[in-house]
Design a protein around this motif. Structure first.
Motif, PDB file in Angstrom:
ATOM      1  N   THR A 150      -3.118  10.848  -2.189  1.00 39.08           N
ATOM      2  CA  THR A 150      -2.555  10.855  -3.529  1.00 39.08           C
ATOM      3  C   THR A 150      -2.405   9.494  -4.061  1.00 39.08           C
ATOM      4  OG1 THR A 150      -0.356  11.140  -3.243  1.00 39.08           O
ATOM      5  CG2 THR A 150      -1.749  13.194  -3.223  1.00 39.08           C
ATOM      6  N   ASN A 151      -2.300   9.418  -5.174  1.00 38.86           N
ATOM      7  CA  ASN A 151      -1.887   8.126  -6.010  1.00 38.86           C
ATOM      8  C   ASN A 151      -0.229   8.080  -5.917  1.00 38.86           C
ATOM      9  OD1 ASN A 151      -1.606   9.854  -7.807  1.00 38.86           O
ATOM     10  ND2 ASN A 151      -2.761   8.633  -9.360  1.00 38.86           N
ATOM     11  N   ALA A 152       0.452   8.848  -5.338  1.00 37.12           N
ATOM     12  CA  ALA A 152       1.931   8.787  -5.330  1.00 37.12           C
ATOM     13  C   ALA A 152       2.241   7.976  -4.190  1.00 37.12           C
ATOM     14  CB  ALA A 152       2.582  10.328  -5.371  1.00 37.12           C
ATOM     15  N   ALA A 153       3.353   6.942  -4.335  1.00 38.79           N
ATOM     16  CA  ALA A 153       3.966   6.431  -3.234  1.00 38.79           C
ATOM     17  C   ALA A 153       4.916   7.480  -2.568  1.00 38.79           C
ATOM     18  CB  ALA A 153       4.838   5.269  -3.840  1.00 38.79           C
ATOM     19  N   VAL A 154       5.364   7.464  -1.535  1.00 42.01           N
ATOM     20  CA  VAL A 154       5.915   8.389  -0.862  1.00 42.01           C
ATOM     21  C   VAL A 154       7.151   7.566  -0.097  1.00 42.01           C
ATOM     22  CG1 VAL A 154       6.276  10.138   1.310  1.00 42.01           C
ATOM     23  CG2 VAL A 154       4.385  10.102  -0.345  1.00 42.01           C
ATOM     24  N   ALA A 155       8.416   7.819  -0.410  1.00 44.05           N
ATOM     25  CA  ALA A 155       9.600   7.290   0.190  1.00 44.05           C
ATOM     26  C   ALA A 155      10.223   8.215   1.000  1.00 44.05           C
ATOM     27  CB  ALA A 155      10.369   6.728  -0.908  1.00 44.05           C
TER      28      ALA A 155
ATOM     29  N   THR B 138       0.851  -0.984  -0.019  1.00 40.80           N
ATOM     30  CA  THR B 138       0.195  -0.073   0.048  1.00 40.80           C
ATOM     31  C   THR B 138       0.769   1.246   0.034  1.00 40.80           C
ATOM     32  OG1 THR B 138      -1.599   1.251   1.235  1.00 40.80           O
ATOM     33  CG2 THR B 138      -0.184   0.097   2.497  1.00 40.80           C
ATOM     34  N   THR B 139       0.388   2.411  -0.629  1.00 42.03           N
ATOM     35  CA  THR B 139       1.005   3.630  -0.771  1.00 42.03           C
ATOM     36  C   THR B 139       0.361   4.529   0.522  1.00 42.03           C
ATOM     37  OG1 THR B 139      -0.035   4.423  -2.422  1.00 42.03           O
ATOM     38  CG2 THR B 139       1.917   3.132  -3.077  1.00 42.03           C
ATOM     39  N   GLU B 140      -0.243   3.965   1.302  1.00 42.77           N
ATOM     40  CA  GLU B 140      -0.689   5.156   2.088  1.00 42.77           C
ATOM     41  C   GLU B 140      -0.070   5.558   3.379  1.00 42.77           C
ATOM     42  OE1 GLU B 140      -4.710   3.739   3.695  1.00 42.77           O
ATOM     43  OE2 GLU B 140      -5.435   3.317   1.391  1.00 42.77           O
TER      44      GLU B 140
ATOM     45  N   GLU C  23       3.247  12.768   4.904  1.00 42.89           N
ATOM     46  CA  GLU C  23       2.345  11.676   5.437  1.00 42.89           C
ATOM     47  C   GLU C  23       0.800  11.692   4.713  1.00 42.89           C
ATOM     48  OE1 GLU C  23       2.675  11.420   9.599  1.00 42.89           O
ATOM     49  OE2 GLU C  23       4.673  10.464   9.413  1.00 42.89           O
ATOM     50  N   THR C  24       0.603  13.048   4.742  1.00 45.31           N
ATOM     51  CA  THR C  24      -0.838  13.426   4.146  1.00 45.31           C
ATOM     52  C   THR C  24      -0.927  12.958   2.626  1.00 45.31           C
ATOM     53  OG1 THR C  24      -1.428  14.948   5.635  1.00 45.31           O
ATOM     54  CG2 THR C  24      -2.521  15.185   3.835  1.00 45.31           C
ATOM     55  N   LEU C  25       0.152  13.303   1.900  1.00 45.65           N
ATOM     56  CA  LEU C  25       0.248  13.059   0.556  1.00 45.65           C
ATOM     57  C   LEU C  25       0.567  11.790   0.300  1.00 45.65           C
ATOM     58  CD1 LEU C  25       2.807  16.173  -0.450  1.00 45.65           C
ATOM     59  CD2 LEU C  25       0.415  15.839  -0.833  1.00 45.65           C
ATOM     60  N   ALA C  26       1.094  10.975   0.960  1.00 45.86           N
ATOM     61  CA  ALA C  26       1.104   9.379   0.774  1.00 45.86           C
ATOM     62  C   ALA C  26      -0.208   8.868   0.970  1.00 45.86           C
ATOM     63  CB  ALA C  26       2.045   8.707   2.062  1.00 45.86           C
ATOM     64  N   ALA C  27      -1.113   9.183   2.163  1.00 46.79           N
ATOM     65  CA  ALA C  27      -2.406   8.706   2.369  1.00 46.79           C
ATOM     66  C   ALA C  27      -3.580   9.104   1.046  1.00 46.79           C
ATOM     67  CB  ALA C  27      -2.904   9.008   3.656  1.00 46.79           C
TER      68      ALA C  27
END
Length: 119
Positions: free
Chosen positions: A62-67, A13-15, A56-60
């Motif tokens: 948006t459809n982008a994965a956050v690394a 998951t990318t959340e 963290e908000t963008l990870a939850a």
């Protein structure tokens, strides 16, 4: 009895942000996701701490994965991307680096940047 080995693997998951440990893992994440926002940060960095809830908000949402890459633990990886200051955000789209942002940016700006590559 079945064994769930997926719980030991990195999340699919990318959340939530994916904590990166090394170039191979970052390359794997970039290869598996269309859009990856990579946050090069340091625990001692005040602006990085301000940016953390935003990524963290963008990870939850948006459809982008956050690394997330700790530059102290991954100095060679940070150097390979030319990271000279933290926070540095690097956006990958379709496996290629497309944007680099140094410093803190607002959630709306980062969301718009992600959306511009999501279409």
């Amino acid at each position: 009895m079945t064994t769930d080995t997926a719980s030991d693997a990195e999340p699919t998951t990318t959340e939530e942000p994916i904590h990166i440990d090394g170039a191979d893992q970052l390359n794997d994440v970039v290869g598996r996701h269309d859009i990856v926002l990579t946050d090069f940060y340091a625990d001692w960095c005040g602006p990085c701490q301000m940016l953390e809830p935003v990524v963290e908000t963008l990870a939850a949402e948006t459809n982008a994965a956050v690394a997330k890459v700790d530059v102290d633990a991954n100095q060679q990886l940070a150097q390979s991307y030319g990271v000279r200051g933290v926070p540095t955000l690097i956006l990958f789209a379709d496996g290629k680096q497309v944007e680099e942002i140094v410093g803190v940016k607002g959630e709306a700006d980062l969301r718009a940047l992600i959306q511009s590559y999501a279409e």
